[in-house]
Write a protein that holds these residues in place. Structure first.
Motif, mmCIF file in Angstrom:
data_model
loop_
_atom_site.group_PDB
_atom_site.id
_atom_site.type_symbol
_atom_site.label_atom_id
_atom_site.label_comp_id
_atom_site.label_asym_id
_atom_site.label_seq_id
_atom_site.Cartn_x
_atom_site.Cartn_y
_atom_site.Cartn_z
ATOM 1 N N LEU A 85 0.826 -1.208 0.000
ATOM 2 C CA LEU A 85 0.000 0.000 0.000
ATOM 3 C C LEU A 85 0.859 1.255 0.000
ATOM 4 N N TYR A 86 1.970 1.196 0.710
ATOM 5 C CA TYR A 86 2.867 2.343 0.788
ATOM 6 C C TYR A 86 3.508 2.636 -0.565
ATOM 7 N N VAL A 87 3.936 1.595 -1.253
ATOM 8 C CA VAL A 87 4.562 1.763 -2.566
ATOM 9 C C VAL A 87 3.527 2.226 -3.585
ATOM 10 N N GLY A 88 2.330 1.707 -3.480
ATOM 11 C CA GLY A 88 1.247 2.131 -4.365
ATOM 12 C C GLY A 88 1.230 1.370 -5.672
ATOM 13 N N ASP A 89 0.300 1.782 -6.535
ATOM 14 C CA ASP A 89 0.103 1.102 -7.812
ATOM 15 C C ASP A 89 1.232 1.358 -8.802
ATOM 16 N N ASP A 90 1.977 2.429 -8.609
ATOM 17 C CA ASP A 90 3.021 2.788 -9.568
ATOM 18 C C ASP A 90 4.281 1.941 -9.404
ATOM 19 N N GLY A 91 4.490 1.354 -8.226
ATOM 20 C CA GLY A 91 5.723 0.618 -7.974
ATOM 21 C C GLY A 91 5.601 -0.856 -8.310
ATOM 22 N N ASP A 92 6.749 -1.485 -8.421
ATOM 23 C CA ASP A 92 6.801 -2.930 -8.667
ATOM 24 C C ASP A 92 6.754 -3.640 -7.319
ATOM 25 N N VAL A 93 5.635 -4.252 -7.024
ATOM 26 C CA VAL A 93 5.447 -4.919 -5.736
ATOM 27 C C VAL A 93 5.472 -6.441 -5.880
ATOM 28 N N GLY A 94 5.950 -6.932 -6.999
ATOM 29 C CA GLY A 94 5.970 -8.380 -7.244
ATOM 30 C C GLY A 94 6.749 -9.149 -6.196
ATOM 31 N N ALA A 95 7.898 -8.608 -5.770
ATOM 32 C CA ALA A 95 8.709 -9.311 -4.769
ATOM 33 C C ALA A 95 7.977 -9.377 -3.433
ATOM 34 N N LEU A 96 7.257 -8.316 -3.094
ATOM 35 C CA LEU A 96 6.515 -8.318 -1.834
ATOM 36 C C LEU A 96 5.379 -9.330 -1.870
ATOM 37 N N ARG A 97 4.679 -9.394 -2.988
ATOM 38 C CA ARG A 97 3.599 -10.386 -3.150
ATOM 39 C C ARG A 97 4.163 -11.806 -3.104
ATOM 40 N N THR A 98 5.333 -11.999 -3.690
ATOM 41 C CA THR A 98 5.969 -13.323 -3.664
ATOM 42 C C THR A 98 6.229 -13.754 -2.227
ATOM 43 N N PHE A 99 6.715 -12.838 -1.399
ATOM 44 C CA PHE A 99 7.001 -13.200 -0.013
ATOM 45 C C PHE A 99 5.732 -13.413 0.792
ATOM 46 N N GLN A 100 4.643 -12.790 0.383
ATOM 47 C CA GLN A 100 3.376 -13.106 1.038
ATOM 48 C C GLN A 100 3.023 -14.567 0.796
ATOM 49 N N TRP A 101 3.208 -15.023 -0.432
ATOM 50 C CA TRP A 101 2.921 -16.428 -0.736
ATOM 51 C C TRP A 101 3.912 -17.374 -0.055
ATOM 52 N N VAL A 102 5.147 -16.918 0.109
ATOM 53 C CA VAL A 102 6.124 -17.738 0.831
ATOM 54 C C VAL A 102 5.637 -17.974 2.263
#
Length: 192
Positions: A137-154
């Motif tokens: 949410l802090y990074v927002g829609d403009d940033g690449d949050v793929g790594a953060l989403r990956t760690f959520q799944w981890v």
């Protein structure tokens, strides 16, 4: 920078823990030892602030930010229990306290013990998921949050796999070894 800080926090955790226990039981200064042990959460707060500052300064969210969130979740969930466990062992070894209780090894009692540990893993994963979602949410829609989403799944997968292992303790409880008893003369011999 974040990876280095994670390593520093981990080393600092063990240094503060060892120093706190040494001051508490070797130097017999319980309050000073407790104060050192209470400094352990400050390391985690420093890691959290540094990770947030790194993202605020425009760093691309990467695996190191995900790892920091998992580390913080693990520390929140298991840190207090680990400190109590080591404190009990230090009290026994260094101050002549009673021996710490051992976890059950067999049957339903072992399954309950493992389930309680799994609940701590669920707590740790929940903390990590919240931190990662806040970072997204802090990074927002403009940033690449793929790594953060990956760690959520981890985090979710780790809790799921651990849950299956705990379920195996419930479905297939380990049985205590039966003693093989034979009569020989007037004595009873027990073999393992």
């Amino acid at each position: 920078m974040i990876v280095t800080l994670i390593v520093v926090c981990e080393v600092g955790f063990w240094v503060l823990l060892a120093a706190g226990l040494a001051v508490r039981y070797v130097l017999k200064r319980r309050r000073a030892g407790a104060a050192l042990l209470l400094c352990v959460p400050l390391l985690e707060a420093a890691l959290f602030v540094a990770t947030a500052a790194d993202l605020k300064n425009g760093a691309t969210p990467g695996w190191e930010h995900g790892l920091a969130a998992l580390y913080l979740g693990f520390t929140v969930a298991y840190g207090p229990r680990l400190i109590r466990w080591l404190d009990g062992h230090a009290a026994h070894r260094l101050a002549g306290g009673p021996p710490p209780s051992q976890p059950p090894r067999y049957g339903r009692a072992r399954a309950r013990h493992e389930a309680r540990l799994w609940l701590r893993a669920v707590l740790g994963a929940a903390v990590a998921l919240v931190l990662l979602e806040l970072a997204v949410l802090y990074v927002g829609d403009d940033g690449d949050v793929g790594a953060l989403r990956t760690f959520q799944w981890v985090a979710v997968r780790a809790v799921g796999v651990y849950g299956l292992i705990v379920l195996s303790y419930l479905l297939f409880p380990k049985k205590a070894p039966a003693a093989d008893t034979r009569q020989k003369g007037d004595r009873t011999l027990t073999e393992r």
